[in-house]
Structures are given as C-alpha cells and as structure tokens.
Design a protein around this motif. Structure first.
Motif, PDB file in Angstrom:
ATOM      1  N   VAL A 205       0.844  -1.208   0.000  1.00  0.00           N
ATOM      2  CA  VAL A 205       0.000   0.000   0.000  1.00  0.00           C
ATOM      3  C   VAL A 205       0.873   1.250   0.000  1.00  0.00           C
ATOM      4  O   VAL A 205       0.625   2.208  -0.751  1.00  0.00           O
ATOM      5  CB  VAL A 205      -0.942  -0.011   1.219  1.00  0.00           C
ATOM      6  CG1 VAL A 205      -1.640   1.343   1.381  1.00  0.00           C
ATOM      7  CG2 VAL A 205      -1.976  -1.112   1.085  1.00  0.00           C
ATOM      8  N   ALA A 206       1.910   1.251   0.841  1.00  0.00           N
ATOM      9  CA  ALA A 206       2.817   2.402   0.870  1.00  0.00           C
ATOM     10  C   ALA A 206       3.528   2.571  -0.474  1.00  0.00           C
ATOM     11  O   ALA A 206       3.759   3.693  -0.933  1.00  0.00           O
ATOM     12  CB  ALA A 206       3.841   2.231   1.994  1.00  0.00           C
ATOM     13  N   MET A 207       3.867   1.462  -1.122  1.00  0.00           N
ATOM     14  CA  MET A 207       4.553   1.517  -2.415  1.00  0.00           C
ATOM     15  C   MET A 207       3.664   2.170  -3.472  1.00  0.00           C
ATOM     16  O   MET A 207       4.125   3.015  -4.250  1.00  0.00           O
ATOM     17  CB  MET A 207       4.954   0.117  -2.852  1.00  0.00           C
ATOM     18  CG  MET A 207       5.713   0.060  -4.172  1.00  0.00           C
ATOM     19  SD  MET A 207       6.322  -1.598  -4.546  1.00  0.00           S
ATOM     20  CE  MET A 207       4.776  -2.479  -4.728  1.00  0.00           C
ATOM     21  N   LEU A 208       2.380   1.791  -3.511  1.00  0.00           N
ATOM     22  CA  LEU A 208       1.461   2.412  -4.470  1.00  0.00           C
ATOM     23  C   LEU A 208       1.329   3.903  -4.211  1.00  0.00           C
ATOM     24  O   LEU A 208       1.320   4.713  -5.151  1.00  0.00           O
ATOM     25  CB  LEU A 208       0.093   1.730  -4.371  1.00  0.00           C
ATOM     26  CG  LEU A 208       0.031   0.268  -4.832  1.00  0.00           C
ATOM     27  CD1 LEU A 208      -1.351  -0.306  -4.585  1.00  0.00           C
ATOM     28  CD2 LEU A 208       0.406   0.153  -6.310  1.00  0.00           C
ATOM     29  N   ALA A 209       1.238   4.285  -2.943  1.00  0.00           N
ATOM     30  CA  ALA A 209       1.168   5.712  -2.607  1.00  0.00           C
ATOM     31  C   ALA A 209       2.457   6.419  -3.010  1.00  0.00           C
ATOM     32  O   ALA A 209       2.432   7.562  -3.479  1.00  0.00           O
ATOM     33  CB  ALA A 209       0.907   5.887  -1.112  1.00  0.00           C
ATOM     34  N   GLY A 210       3.593   5.742  -2.831  1.00  0.00           N
ATOM     35  CA  GLY A 210       4.866   6.342  -3.206  1.00  0.00           C
ATOM     36  C   GLY A 210       4.965   6.614  -4.689  1.00  0.00           C
ATOM     37  O   GLY A 210       5.537   7.637  -5.107  1.00  0.00           O
TER      38      GLY A 210
ATOM     39  N   ILE B 191      10.311   1.678  -4.160  1.00  0.00           N
ATOM     40  CA  ILE B 191      11.134   0.875  -3.257  1.00  0.00           C
ATOM     41  C   ILE B 191      11.285   1.568  -1.911  1.00  0.00           C
ATOM     42  O   ILE B 191      11.155   0.949  -0.846  1.00  0.00           O
ATOM     43  CB  ILE B 191      12.510   0.600  -3.887  1.00  0.00           C
ATOM     44  CG1 ILE B 191      12.354  -0.247  -5.152  1.00  0.00           C
ATOM     45  CG2 ILE B 191      13.427  -0.100  -2.891  1.00  0.00           C
ATOM     46  CD1 ILE B 191      13.639  -0.437  -5.927  1.00  0.00           C
ATOM     47  N   SER B 192      11.545   2.872  -1.943  1.00  0.00           N
ATOM     48  CA  SER B 192      11.687   3.635  -0.703  1.00  0.00           C
ATOM     49  C   SER B 192      10.412   3.566   0.127  1.00  0.00           C
ATOM     50  O   SER B 192      10.455   3.368   1.346  1.00  0.00           O
ATOM     51  CB  SER B 192      12.035   5.088  -1.030  1.00  0.00           C
ATOM     52  OG  SER B 192      12.033   5.882   0.145  1.00  0.00           O
ATOM     53  N   SER B 193       9.262   3.719  -0.524  1.00  0.00           N
ATOM     54  CA  SER B 193       7.985   3.687   0.190  1.00  0.00           C
ATOM     55  C   SER B 193       7.683   2.293   0.721  1.00  0.00           C
ATOM     56  O   SER B 193       7.083   2.147   1.791  1.00  0.00           O
ATOM     57  CB  SER B 193       6.863   4.161  -0.735  1.00  0.00           C
ATOM     58  OG  SER B 193       7.117   5.466  -1.213  1.00  0.00           O
ATOM     59  N   PHE B 194       8.073   1.266  -0.033  1.00  0.00           N
ATOM     60  CA  PHE B 194       7.887  -0.109   0.446  1.00  0.00           C
ATOM     61  C   PHE B 194       8.656  -0.321   1.747  1.00  0.00           C
ATOM     62  O   PHE B 194       8.122  -0.895   2.704  1.00  0.00           O
ATOM     63  CB  PHE B 194       8.354  -1.103  -0.610  1.00  0.00           C
ATOM     64  CG  PHE B 194       8.227  -2.536  -0.184  1.00  0.00           C
ATOM     65  CD1 PHE B 194       7.017  -3.200  -0.310  1.00  0.00           C
ATOM     66  CD2 PHE B 194       9.311  -3.215   0.350  1.00  0.00           C
ATOM     67  CE1 PHE B 194       6.885  -4.524   0.096  1.00  0.00           C
ATOM     68  CE2 PHE B 194       9.193  -4.535   0.754  1.00  0.00           C
ATOM     69  CZ  PHE B 194       7.978  -5.192   0.627  1.00  0.00           C
TER      70      PHE B 194
END
Length: 349
Positions: free
Chosen positions: A107-112, A227-230
């Motif tokens: 979810v964080a990756m998609l937002a990133g 990747i950073s958000s993941f």
C-alpha cells in the motif's frame, strides 16, 4: 596473487563480502545480535527494536534521497500507511503476520508511486514541498476516515502471531524485527550491484546525461519512490506491531525530518550511513535523558529532570549542527577514516 584491490575473478569482484576479515566480523556481529536479547534488560530490548525499525525506514529514504537524489519529507506518511494497513488487517481479518507486513509495504509503495509523479517535473525544494503535501493528505485521511482508521483515537493492534507464538513483548518481537531489518539491508546492498541501483546513481549524479544514455527517468524515479515507500511501509507495519497502537499523531512531519536528518548525519548514498545515522538519532536523545536522570535529586530543588528536559533537545540539535559543519559526509566517512587509519598503522602520518 592480488595486487592492491584487484580481483582475480568475476565472482570475487561481485562478492558481497570480499575478504575473510569481513566474513569474520559479520559472523561476530551476527553472534552478538543473537546473544543480545538474552543479556539485555527490557529497556535495552525496547531500544534495540526501535533502532531496527528506524534503520529500516532510514535505509528506504536513503535509497531515494542519498542514491537517487530525490528529496522527500513524506517518509512518516508512508510509514503511517503501512502501519494502518497492518492494524486494519490484523484487527478485522486476523491475517498472517508476514502477509500483513507485505500488504503494508505494498500500500505504501502504491502511494509512493503517486507521490513520485511530481518528481518528473520538479526537484529539490519543490519536490520536498510536494511530499509534505502528501503527508498532510495522509494525516487528514488518518484523522477523518473514522470507520476505517478509528479517527483521532486510532486503532489498537492485537499482538502478532508467528508460527503459533504470540509476539507480545520486546524479547519475542526482537526475533522478528531485527531479522526483517537485516533482510531489508541485504536487499538494499544488493540493489546497487544491479542495473537498477546503477541507474539510480546515474540519475542522482546527472539526470540529463543519464537520459541521454538511455535510462528512463520516468521508470527509475518512480521505481525509486516505490522501493523507498515499500521500506517505509514495512517499517510502519513493524512500528504498529511493536507499539500495539496506531494514531494519526504517531506519524507527524517531525518524524519525516527525523529520518532525513538520520540520512544526512549518517551519510547520504551509504547503507552503512543509514545504519549509523538511525542509531545516532535514536540513541543520543536516550543517552541525554539518562544523563539528566543521573543528576542528584537536590539539584534545582529536586526538579532536575523537569528543568533540564528541554535542554536535552537543545543539546541534541546543537550536536547535529556541529556535526554537519565539521563532518558533512556523515558518520560513514568517519568510520571509513578510522578503517584507513588501522590499515596504515603503524605507518600513518
């Protein structure tokens, strides 16, 4: 026979640990990490878990800022998305621990990726402001989508279960949080032995030249944000399991500044810098707190802790500023200088 740093084969050149000395030190470090929870108190176990979570998130931000050159002040928002995803899945579905963590990272990756879209047109200060806006939007969602997030009161997270064991204290959580962080660090180290990592560095050094060489800025900038958000999302999931509660106030802008400061203090563009910076930023305030607590009770009429507590923040901030003035390349460069010193001993000048 090796001369200088030359390698005898391609396998030796691409080895993660290229000397017996390195392998020995890594083995000793692994043994120390395994022995630590059996000799440490509850307080130091708490700090070890917190440091590991901060290392994971700082590493993710360093991949974006230190290696790709894209400044972000939205790391706390991505951690919040991961934490809330884990909390919702754990409370409503009771899904497995590993699935929840991966979902939080996803979810964080998609937002990133969405937040990274402005990086195609803006950079530097303007990109930082765009990521701050993303953090504000995330905080609004956490606070007002009460049916899903619990609103201002947040969510209480049940203990995770791993192979039938309930992870309800720092000792048990240590055996999950630290290995997950180690795996994320190994992933980050290996990333820069691939084409993707080299593309990130090329974009950081000179993005126009990188594009001329055939590197797609659209693809790799968004991939860096992803990747950073993941990493941030997984760290946020570990945060949720560790503190067992998630609220909108758990992930303020100050937390994003904390991680950016950890990247700068530790050393931008260095995985070792991510580790050292996160450790420094987490432990120094705690050490200052202990120093204040050790003062005699009679000092300042018995209110030493109350009076000197604000001074702790001032001292901490001053240390960071002075450190950046006198060692702008971070703690990683200090460590490299110490290593060179021992390599040259006793012939150092």
């Amino acid at each position: 026979m090796r001369i200088g740093s030359a390698k005898e084969s391609y396998a030796a050149d691409t080895a993660l640990f290229d000397s017996t000395t390195q392998r020995v030190w890594i083995g000793l470090l692994a043994a120390a990490l395994c022995a630590f929870p059996f000799v440490a108190s509850e307080y130091w176990l708490y700090l070890a878990c917190l440091v590991a979570i901060n290392i994971a998130s700082t590493t993710g931000l360093n991949l974006l800022t230190g290696y790709t050159g894209l400044v972000s002040l939205g790391q706390a928002a991505f951690m919040g998305l991961g934490a809330y995803t884990v909390a919702i899945l754990q409370t409503r579905l009771g899904s497995p621990f590993v699935v929840n963590l991966l979902a939080g990272g996803g979810v964080a990756m998609l937002a990133g990726v969405l937040v990274g879209l402005p990086s195609l047109r803006v950079k530097g200060l303007y990109l930082a402001i765009a990521t701050i806006a993303a953090g504000v939007i995330a905080h609004f969602m956490f606070s007002h989508f009460s049916s899903l997030t619990g609103g201002g009161s947040g969510l209480t997270v049940p203990p995770a279960r791993f192979f039938g064991i309930e992870l309800d204290d720092s000792f048990k959580l240590y055996w999950v949080i630290v290995p997950v962080t180690v795996l994320m660090l190994l992933g980050a180290v290996n990333l820069f032995r691939t084409r993707i990592g080299r593309a990130f560095i090329a974009i950081r050094d000179r993005d126009i030249s990188a594009e001329v060489l055939g590197i797609s800025l659209l693809h790799y900038k968004l991939l860096s944000f992803a990747i950073s958000s993941f990493y941030a999302g997984v760290a946020g999931g570990l945060f949720a399991y560790f503190f067992r509660a998630v609220t909108p106030e758990s992930f303020p802008l100050l937390m994003s500044i904390f991680f950016l400061a950890a990247v700068i203090v530790g050393g931008m563009g260095s995985i070792l810098g991510s580790i050292l910076g996160a450790v420094f930023m987490t432990l120094v305030p705690e050490l200052l707190k202990l120093m204040v607590g050790w003062l005699p009770v009679s000092v300042f009429g018995g209110n030493a802790a109350l009076i000197l507590s604000p001074i702790r923040t001032i001292v901490f901030g001053s240390m960071i500023v002075l450190f950046l003035i006198f060692e702008p390349h971070g703690l990683a460069e200090v460590w490299r200088r110490i290593r060179r010193l021992f390599h040259l001993w006793p012939f150092r000048t």
